[in-house]
Design an enzyme around this catalytic site. Sequence first.
Site, PDB file in Angstrom:
ATOM      1  N   ALA A  22      91.346  14.746  45.648  1.00  0.00           N
ATOM      2  CA  ALA A  22      90.783  15.773  46.534  1.00  0.00           C
ATOM      3  C   ALA A  22      90.177  15.117  47.775  1.00  0.00           C
ATOM      4  O   ALA A  22      90.368  15.585  48.910  1.00  0.00           O
ATOM      5  CB  ALA A  22      89.712  16.560  45.784  1.00  0.00           C
ATOM      6  N   LYS A  23      89.485  14.006  47.554  1.00  0.00           N
ATOM      7  CA  LYS A  23      88.816  13.324  48.667  1.00  0.00           C
ATOM      8  C   LYS A  23      89.839  12.635  49.573  1.00  0.00           C
ATOM      9  O   LYS A  23      89.707  12.642  50.797  1.00  0.00           O
ATOM     10  CB  LYS A  23      87.807  12.316  48.119  1.00  0.00           C
TER      11      LYS A  23
ATOM     12  N   ASP B  95      48.317   5.331  21.780  1.00  0.00           N
ATOM     13  CA  ASP B  95      49.638   5.600  22.368  1.00  0.00           C
ATOM     14  C   ASP B  95      49.688   6.871  23.194  1.00  0.00           C
ATOM     15  O   ASP B  95      50.624   7.099  23.934  1.00  0.00           O
ATOM     16  CB  ASP B  95      50.677   5.735  21.252  1.00  0.00           C
TER      17      ASP B  95
ATOM     18  N   LEU C 289      89.529  11.915  42.689  1.00  0.00           N
ATOM     19  CA  LEU C 289      89.550  11.226  43.976  1.00  0.00           C
ATOM     20  C   LEU C 289      90.649  11.760  44.887  1.00  0.00           C
ATOM     21  O   LEU C 289      90.558  11.652  46.106  1.00  0.00           O
ATOM     22  CB  LEU C 289      89.744   9.718  43.756  1.00  0.00           C
TER      23      LEU C 289
ATOM     24  N   LYS D  26      94.318  17.566  33.371  1.00  0.00           N
ATOM     25  CA  LYS D  26      94.540  17.877  34.788  1.00  0.00           C
ATOM     26  C   LYS D  26      95.044  19.299  35.019  1.00  0.00           C
ATOM     27  O   LYS D  26      95.246  19.705  36.160  1.00  0.00           O
ATOM     28  CB  LYS D  26      95.513  16.868  35.412  1.00  0.00           C
TER      29      LYS D  26
ATOM     30  N   ASP E 174      43.359   4.047  17.500  1.00  0.00           N
ATOM     31  CA  ASP E 174      43.940   5.384  17.328  1.00  0.00           C
ATOM     32  C   ASP E 174      44.819   5.330  16.070  1.00  0.00           C
ATOM     33  O   ASP E 174      45.229   4.243  15.645  1.00  0.00           O
ATOM     34  CB  ASP E 174      44.773   5.715  18.577  1.00  0.00           C
TER      35      ASP E 174
ATOM     36  N   TYR F 100      92.482   0.958  22.461  1.00  0.00           N
ATOM     37  CA  TYR F 100      92.814   1.670  23.696  1.00  0.00           C
ATOM     38  C   TYR F 100      93.552   2.989  23.420  1.00  0.00           C
ATOM     39  O   TYR F 100      93.038   4.068  23.702  1.00  0.00           O
ATOM     40  CB  TYR F 100      93.628   0.768  24.635  1.00  0.00           C
TER      41      TYR F 100
ATOM     42  N   GLY G  50      93.466  -0.181  43.731  1.00  0.00           N
ATOM     43  CA  GLY G  50      92.810   1.062  43.313  1.00  0.00           C
ATOM     44  C   GLY G  50      91.425   1.209  43.923  1.00  0.00           C
ATOM     45  O   GLY G  50      90.865   0.255  44.478  1.00  0.00           O
TER      46      GLY G  50
HETATM   47  C1  GDG Z   1      89.334   8.595  36.444  1.00  0.00           C
HETATM   48  C2  GDG Z   1      88.697   9.949  36.154  1.00  0.00           C
HETATM   49  C3  GDG Z   1      87.601   9.861  38.391  1.00  0.00           C
HETATM   50  C4  GDG Z   1      97.879   8.829  41.943  1.00  0.00           C
HETATM   51  N1  GDG Z   1      99.196   8.847  41.973  1.00  0.00           N
HETATM   52  C5  GDG Z   1      99.592   7.768  42.670  1.00  0.00           C
HETATM   53  C6  GDG Z   1      98.459   7.091  43.089  1.00  0.00           C
HETATM   54  N2  GDG Z   1      97.403   7.771  42.622  1.00  0.00           N
HETATM   55  C7  GDG Z   1      95.992   7.393  42.818  1.00  0.00           C
HETATM   56  C8  GDG Z   1      95.278   8.394  43.678  1.00  0.00           C
HETATM   57  C9  GDG Z   1      93.834   8.243  43.200  1.00  0.00           C
HETATM   58  C10 GDG Z   1      93.983   7.820  41.741  1.00  0.00           C
HETATM   59  O1  GDG Z   1      95.327   7.411  41.558  1.00  0.00           O
HETATM   60  C11 GDG Z   1      93.710   8.973  40.782  1.00  0.00           C
HETATM   61  O2  GDG Z   1      92.333   9.136  40.707  1.00  0.00           O
HETATM   62  P1  GDG Z   1      91.628  10.438  40.100  1.00  0.00           P
HETATM   63  O3  GDG Z   1      90.201  10.373  40.408  1.00  0.00           O
HETATM   64  O4  GDG Z   1      92.265  11.630  40.692  1.00  0.00           O
HETATM   65  O5  GDG Z   1      91.939  10.433  38.534  1.00  0.00           O
HETATM   66  P2  GDG Z   1      91.939   9.427  37.230  1.00  0.00           P
HETATM   67  O6  GDG Z   1      93.028   8.435  37.310  1.00  0.00           O
HETATM   68  O7  GDG Z   1      91.999  10.322  36.055  1.00  0.00           O
HETATM   69  O8  GDG Z   1      90.533   8.636  37.231  1.00  0.00           O
HETATM   70  C12 GDG Z   1      88.466  10.685  37.452  1.00  0.00           C
HETATM   71  C13 GDG Z   1      88.142   8.450  38.538  1.00  0.00           C
HETATM   72  O9  GDG Z   1      88.361   7.864  37.258  1.00  0.00           O
HETATM   73  C14 GDG Z   1      87.171   7.574  39.318  1.00  0.00           C
HETATM   74  O10 GDG Z   1      85.910   7.510  38.735  1.00  0.00           O
HETATM   75  O11 GDG Z   1      87.622  10.480  39.663  1.00  0.00           O
HETATM   76  O12 GDG Z   1      87.835  11.919  37.190  1.00  0.00           O
HETATM   77  O13 GDG Z   1      89.512  10.715  35.280  1.00  0.00           O
HETATM   78  O14 GDG Z   1      93.176   7.235  43.894  1.00  0.00           O
HETATM   79  O15 GDG Z   1      95.462   8.062  45.011  1.00  0.00           O
HETATM   80  N3  GDG Z   1      98.525   5.985  43.843  1.00  0.00           N
HETATM   81  C15 GDG Z   1      99.759   5.523  44.186  1.00  0.00           C
HETATM   82  N4  GDG Z   1     100.880   6.132  43.769  1.00  0.00           N
HETATM   83  C16 GDG Z   1     100.860   7.244  43.039  1.00  0.00           C
HETATM   84  O16 GDG Z   1     101.913   7.770  42.661  1.00  0.00           O
HETATM   85  N5  GDG Z   1      99.859   4.433  44.968  1.00  0.00           N
END
Ligand code: GDG
Length: 736
Positions: free
Chosen positions: A388-389, A689, A386, A288, A508, A88, A29
Amino acid sequence: MNKTIIISNRLPVQLEIDKKSIIATPSVGGLATGMKSVHKDSNGIWIGWSGLNDEDLTPELQNQIDVELEKHQCASVNLSKDEVDGFYFGFSNKTVWPLFHYFMEYAEFDEQDWETYKLVNRKFADKIIENIEEGDTVWVHDYQLLLVPQYVKEKRPDVSIGFFLHIPFPSYEVFRTLPWREELLKGMLGADLLGFHTYEYERHFLSSVQRILGHSSNFNNIILEDREVKVDSFPMGIDYDKFALAAKSHNKKKGEEKSDVQVEIDSHFKNDENNTLILSIDRLDYTKGIPSRLLAFEYFLDKYPQYRGKSRLVMLAVPSRSNVPQYQLLKNEVDQLVGRINGKFSEVNWTPIWYFYRSLPFENLIDLYTSCDVALLTPLRDGMNLVAKEYIACREDKTGVLILSEMTGASQEMGESLLINPNDYEKIADTLKQAIEMPKEEQITRNRSLQKRLQRYNVERWSKDFMDSLYETAENKKEKQIKKLNEARKKKLIESYKNASKRILFFDYDGTLAPFKKIPEDAKPTKELYETLDKINNDPKTDLILITGRDKYTFNKWFGHKDYKLIAEHGAWFKDQGKDWIMLEALTNNWFEFILPVLENFMDRTPGSLIEEKAYSLTWHYRNMDPDLGKIRASQLISTLKGLIVNHNLEIMEGDKVIEVKVSGVNKGRSANKMLLGKEYDFIFAIGDDVTDEYMFEELPEQTYTVKVGLKKTIANYYVDGTNQVKQLLEDFAGE
Ligand code: GDG
C-alpha cells in the site's frame, strides 16, 4: 565500538550453490534497507538461517558460506531439513502464523513441532551469545523467534534486547487457545523493548500478559519482578526515495526502453485511455484475502456492467510456503476462481483478470505501481502491508486511488485512502466505482498528505526510532540499577546494622515478607519466616515491628503469640510485646452504614471482587478479576465514594488492586513515627512494596534505610527485586 546484533529467520543475503561454489547476493527487501545503518554503520552482525539445509552442505561448502557471509557482516545458523520442517514450516507457519492472523481453524498444535521450535530458537540464541561483546545491543525480528529474547536474557542479563513483531498480535481470546501461551509470552518478555506495528497489537499483547502471566503494566511498561519491559508501537515505513526515484525514471522511459510488461500494459489503454487498471500485489497467502478480492471484483462487474471491457484486475500473487497444505489449497482455489471469472466475462479483446503467479523483478513491480489507476488491497489480516505504501510512493503526479482493507496495520496511518471491510462485497464494488470515477484533484489532495507522511516516516526513521527507544530503556535500566540493593550496598547496610547500638525495623507483610496469594488467607507465614523473625527479634538491641494494612484479627492469629510489636490496619491498632491490642487513634466506624452498601453494590456487579471489613476501615479488593473491568470499576467506585465522604473526615486510599476507605490521617507513616517517640535509635529500617508503604518512607526520619520491593515508582532509597530477595536480606540480619 559497541555493535548491534540483528537476528531474523532469513539473512539479508541470498545464497545459491553453483557448481559446488557459493554465490551470495544481497537481498533488497524493506527490512534489509531499513536496518542498513544499524547493520553497516555500527559494524554490526546479522544472524539468520542461510536458507540451505545441513544435508546440502559439505564441510568445504560450509566453510565457503562462512567466509562469504562474513564479507556481508553476516553469520549463519545451520539447520537440518527436519529442523526447518518442524520450526519453520511447522510451528512458525502452521501454528503461530494462522493463529496470530485470526485463522484459528488453520492452527495446528503439534507437540513435536513445538519441541523443534524451542530447539531452533535455542540455536539462534546460542549463536547470538557467541557473538556478544560487552555493551552490544541485540535486535530480534519476528514470529519465528519469539523465544530468543528470553534465551539470550537468561545468559546475558546485562545486554539490551529489542524485539519487533512484523505480524499482528491477536486478541487475548484468540491467543489464549495456544497450549504454549505462557512460554511464548515469557520468551518475548526476555526483551527490554517490544515493538509492534500498531497500538492495537500492543494493547492485545499487554492484555495477554496481564491475563495470562498476571503482570500489570504502568502505561506501556510491564513490571516484572526484577526489571521492566517497555512496549511500544513503531509503524514500519518503506524506503520511500528508492520507490519514488524508480517511478520517476520509469516515467521518462520511451519506446524501446520500456519493459515487455509495460508494453503489454500500454496496449490495454490503446483503445480507450479512460480504461482502468486495478492492481493487487501480495504473497499467495490466505491472510491476504485473494479469493474474496476476486469474488468482490466479480460482484463489481455484475453490479456495474458498464465497466466490462474497460476495467481490468492485474493480480500479482507471489508463490509462498508451498510446502504447507493450506497454501496448496489456496493456490487451487485462486486458479479456479480466476478461470471461472475470466470464462464468465471475457470478450474477444478483453479479459477481466491478468493473473501472474510468480515473482517479478523490481523493474516490473514499478511498471505495475506506476501504470495502475487503482490499487485494491483486501487482506483479511495483515501486520502492516508495505505494498500500500509502495503504491503511493510511486505515484509521481499524485494521481491514483488506494483501496485498502481496514484489517491491515497500514490502514491506521493511511486514512486518506478508501478504507473497506474485505468481507463486504457490496461496499468493495461501490468503492471500486467511486475510485474509478474519483476526480483527479481529489486523488491528488488525498495522495499529497499520504506521500508527505510516508516520506517522513520512512523505514530508516522506523529503525532509528526503535533503536533510540531501546537505548533509552537501557539508560532507565541504569538509573534503576543505581538504586538497586546490590551486594556492595547490602554489605554496607549490614555493616551499619551490625554496628548500631539500638535498631528499629519496620517490615510490611503482604508482597514483602510473603508473596501475594489468590486468597488473602493463604498468605500465612511459613515456619522459616517465623524462625528468621524470631532470630532478629531475640536481639535485645532490636525492635522489630510488623506493620500491615491487614485486619487486626488475622494479624493477631498469625503473630499474636509472638513477641513482636504489631501495627495493623495501617496504624489504627498497635500491639506491644506481650500486651493487648490498643487503638493508636481515636476512631469510629459509625460511617460503615452508608459506605458498606455502596461497596456491596459494586461487589455484586463485579464478579471476583470482594469486601474486607476491618474494625475501622472498609476495603474493596479487585485482584482476582478481569483486570480491565477491575480498573473501570475502581475508578467508578472512587468517584462515587468521593461524593459520599465529604464532611465525614474519611479518606480513600488506593493500594495495589485495593481501594480502602478509612478515617483521615491514619497511615503507616504516622503510626511508624509514633514508635520512635522518646527513643534513641541509630539504625532505622523500613521495607515495603505497596503505595501505602510510601507514607512510611516519606514520614520516617531522613537517615532511615528505606527499601522498595519491586521496581515500582517510589521515594525509597533502594530497590530489591521481590520477596525472595527480602528473605535473603532478613536472613542476613538474623545472621548478625
Ligand atoms: C510481513 C507482514 C508487514 C511483492 N511481490 C514482489 C515483491 N514484493 C515485495 C513488495 C513488498 C513486500 O514484497 C511485501 O510486503 P508486505 O508488507 O505487503 O507483506 P509480507 O511479505 O506478508 O510481510 C506484513 C511486513 O512483514 C513488514 O513488517 O507489512 O504485514 O505480513 O515490499 O514490494 N518484490 C519484487 N517482486 C515481486 O514480485 N521484487
